[in-house]
Design a protein around this motif. Structure first.
Motif, PDB file in Angstrom:
ATOM      1  N   CYS A   5     -73.180  16.510 -31.641  1.00  0.00           N
ATOM      2  CA  CYS A   5     -74.005  15.515 -30.949  1.00  0.00           C
ATOM      3  C   CYS A   5     -75.123  16.246 -30.215  1.00  0.00           C
ATOM      4  O   CYS A   5     -74.861  16.983 -29.259  1.00  0.00           O
ATOM      5  CB  CYS A   5     -73.165  14.691 -29.983  1.00  0.00           C
ATOM      6  N   THR A  13     -74.070  10.279 -23.939  1.00  0.00           N
ATOM      7  CA  THR A  13     -73.146  11.333 -24.345  1.00  0.00           C
ATOM      8  C   THR A  13     -71.688  10.943 -24.106  1.00  0.00           C
ATOM      9  O   THR A  13     -70.822  11.219 -24.940  1.00  0.00           O
ATOM     10  CB  THR A  13     -73.458  12.648 -23.605  1.00  0.00           C
ATOM     11  N   LYS A  14     -71.397  10.315 -22.979  1.00  0.00           N
ATOM     12  CA  LYS A  14     -70.012   9.912 -22.697  1.00  0.00           C
ATOM     13  C   LYS A  14     -69.597   8.751 -23.589  1.00  0.00           C
ATOM     14  O   LYS A  14     -68.444   8.665 -24.017  1.00  0.00           O
ATOM     15  CB  LYS A  14     -69.870   9.537 -21.220  1.00  0.00           C
ATOM     16  N   ALA A  17     -68.874  10.361 -26.916  1.00  0.00           N
ATOM     17  CA  ALA A  17     -67.609  11.083 -26.868  1.00  0.00           C
ATOM     18  C   ALA A  17     -66.437  10.130 -27.015  1.00  0.00           C
ATOM     19  O   ALA A  17     -65.493  10.384 -27.779  1.00  0.00           O
ATOM     20  CB  ALA A  17     -67.497  11.879 -25.567  1.00  0.00           C
ATOM     21  N   VAL A  27     -62.679  15.765 -29.577  1.00  0.00           N
ATOM     22  CA  VAL A  27     -64.011  15.922 -29.004  1.00  0.00           C
ATOM     23  C   VAL A  27     -63.987  16.904 -27.838  1.00  0.00           C
ATOM     24  O   VAL A  27     -63.135  16.807 -26.944  1.00  0.00           O
ATOM     25  CB  VAL A  27     -64.558  14.553 -28.505  1.00  0.00           C
ATOM     26  N   HIS A  28     -64.943  17.817 -27.838  1.00  0.00           N
ATOM     27  CA  HIS A  28     -65.166  18.670 -26.679  1.00  0.00           C
ATOM     28  C   HIS A  28     -66.454  18.229 -26.000  1.00  0.00           C
ATOM     29  O   HIS A  28     -67.546  18.491 -26.479  1.00  0.00           O
ATOM     30  CB  HIS A  28     -65.237  20.148 -27.084  1.00  0.00           C
ATOM     31  N   ASP A  29     -66.272  17.528 -24.886  1.00  0.00           N
ATOM     32  CA  ASP A  29     -67.386  17.090 -24.059  1.00  0.00           C
ATOM     33  C   ASP A  29     -67.597  18.156 -22.974  1.00  0.00           C
ATOM     34  O   ASP A  29     -67.163  19.298 -23.124  1.00  0.00           O
ATOM     35  CB  ASP A  29     -67.059  15.708 -23.485  1.00  0.00           C
ATOM     36  N   THR A  65     -70.258  17.256 -27.685  1.00  0.00           N
ATOM     37  CA  THR A  65     -71.315  16.419 -27.139  1.00  0.00           C
ATOM     38  C   THR A  65     -71.653  16.868 -25.722  1.00  0.00           C
ATOM     39  O   THR A  65     -70.828  17.495 -25.050  1.00  0.00           O
ATOM     40  CB  THR A  65     -70.895  14.928 -27.133  1.00  0.00           C
ATOM     41  N   ASP A  66     -72.881  16.558 -25.295  1.00  0.00           N
ATOM     42  CA  ASP A  66     -73.385  16.946 -23.973  1.00  0.00           C
ATOM     43  C   ASP A  66     -73.573  18.461 -23.918  1.00  0.00           C
ATOM     44  O   ASP A  66     -73.564  19.135 -24.930  1.00  0.00           O
ATOM     45  CB  ASP A  66     -72.481  16.421 -22.855  1.00  0.00           C
ATOM     46  N   TYR A 222     -60.625  12.927 -18.838  1.00  0.00           N
ATOM     47  CA  TYR A 222     -61.032  14.037 -19.695  1.00  0.00           C
ATOM     48  C   TYR A 222     -61.658  15.185 -18.910  1.00  0.00           C
ATOM     49  O   TYR A 222     -62.584  15.830 -19.371  1.00  0.00           O
ATOM     50  CB  TYR A 222     -62.005  13.537 -20.768  1.00  0.00           C
TER      51      TYR A 222
END
Length: 256
Positions: A5, A13-14, A17, A27-29, A65-66, A222
């Motif tokens: 992303c 972004t959230k 996610a 997912v790794h935010d 993401t982010d 998270y």
């Protein structure tokens, strides 16, 4: 790695996610990247990261993401050339700037007082300070500016938003790329990913920067234990400080 992303902060972004989690992706935010992947990002800051480092760190991750990943989407794609890239955008530049400005202001309001800010950072412990240092390293890479706002910063932020989006659209192979607005919902996202549309409504996360308050109150699912660790480190510092103060008071009382 299946999905990168590339949208910068405050482009949904959230929401993205959570949508990817609902589709079954690991997912790794922001917090996952900080807690689990930061060895890679520190290598990036030291200019020692290799393609093999990206592969080793992110091979078991389905999606990122982010920040920091959005600012390093190209390097991640180089390591995982079959990954799909999603560039999240807002309906307009004005909408994005209004959102990022509100976020900065909310963060500033939580740290009011020039004198209290360093005291709080010292009290909250090493993990919190490391996260602040981590943000200070990567937020400028994502946004072209630090956590502040004003006429000059507005120009920098707006320019960065345009530059980032235009570069991703130009540099990313078209067959790998989806330009996506969260208001479009499941349809284009699921078609791009080749998955079925879920029965649940498309998520809408972090409205009015609510995640900041959720993390602070322990209501964010998270944060990878970040808040509990900071809380334990804070309590330990308070106990040590009280013990030192008590010892000093006792010393002076007996000395008199």
């Amino acid at each position: 790695m299946k999905v990168i992303c590339a949208g910068i902060p405050k482009t949904g972004t959230k929401t993205m996610a959570q949508a990817l989690r609902m589709l079954g992706y690991n997912v790794h935010d922001v917090f996952e990247q900080f807690i689990y992947d930061r060895k890679l990002w520190y290598k990036v800051l030291d200019n020692t990261a290799t393609k093999e480092d990206y592969i080793e760190t992110l091979s078991d991750v389905d999606a990122v993401t982010d920040f920091p990943a959005c600012s390093l989407w190209e390097q991640i794609l180089d390591a995982f050339p079959d990954a799909k890239v999603i560039l999240m955008v807002r309906s307009s530049e004005d909408e994005w700037y209004k959102s990022i400005k509100y976020h900065f202001k909310h963060m500033s309001n939580m740290n009011q007082g020039v004198l209290m800010y360093p005291v709080l950072n010292l009290l909250l412990g090493p993990l919190h300070r490391e996260f602040l240092k981590y943000m200070a390293s990567f937020i400028p890479a994502c946004l072209g500016s630090v956590y502040t706002w004003g006429a000059e910063t507005e120009a920098l932020l707006r320019t960065r938003y345009r530059q980032h989006n235009m570069y991703v659209e130009t540099a990313c192979p078209k067959e790998n790329l989806l330009v996506f607005n969260a208001k479009e919902g499941w349809g284009p996202l699921c078609k791009f990913l080749g998955v079925d549309i879920p029965s649940q409504p498309f998520p809408r996360e972090n409205v009015k920067t609510e995640i900041v308050d959720k993390v602070a109150s322990g209501q964010y699912d998270y944060d990878c234990g970040y808040r509990n660790t900071v809380l334990k480190q804070t309590v330990l510092r308070i106990v040590i400080a009280l013990a030192l103060v008590t010892a000093l008071i006792s010393y002076f009382v007996h000395s008199w």
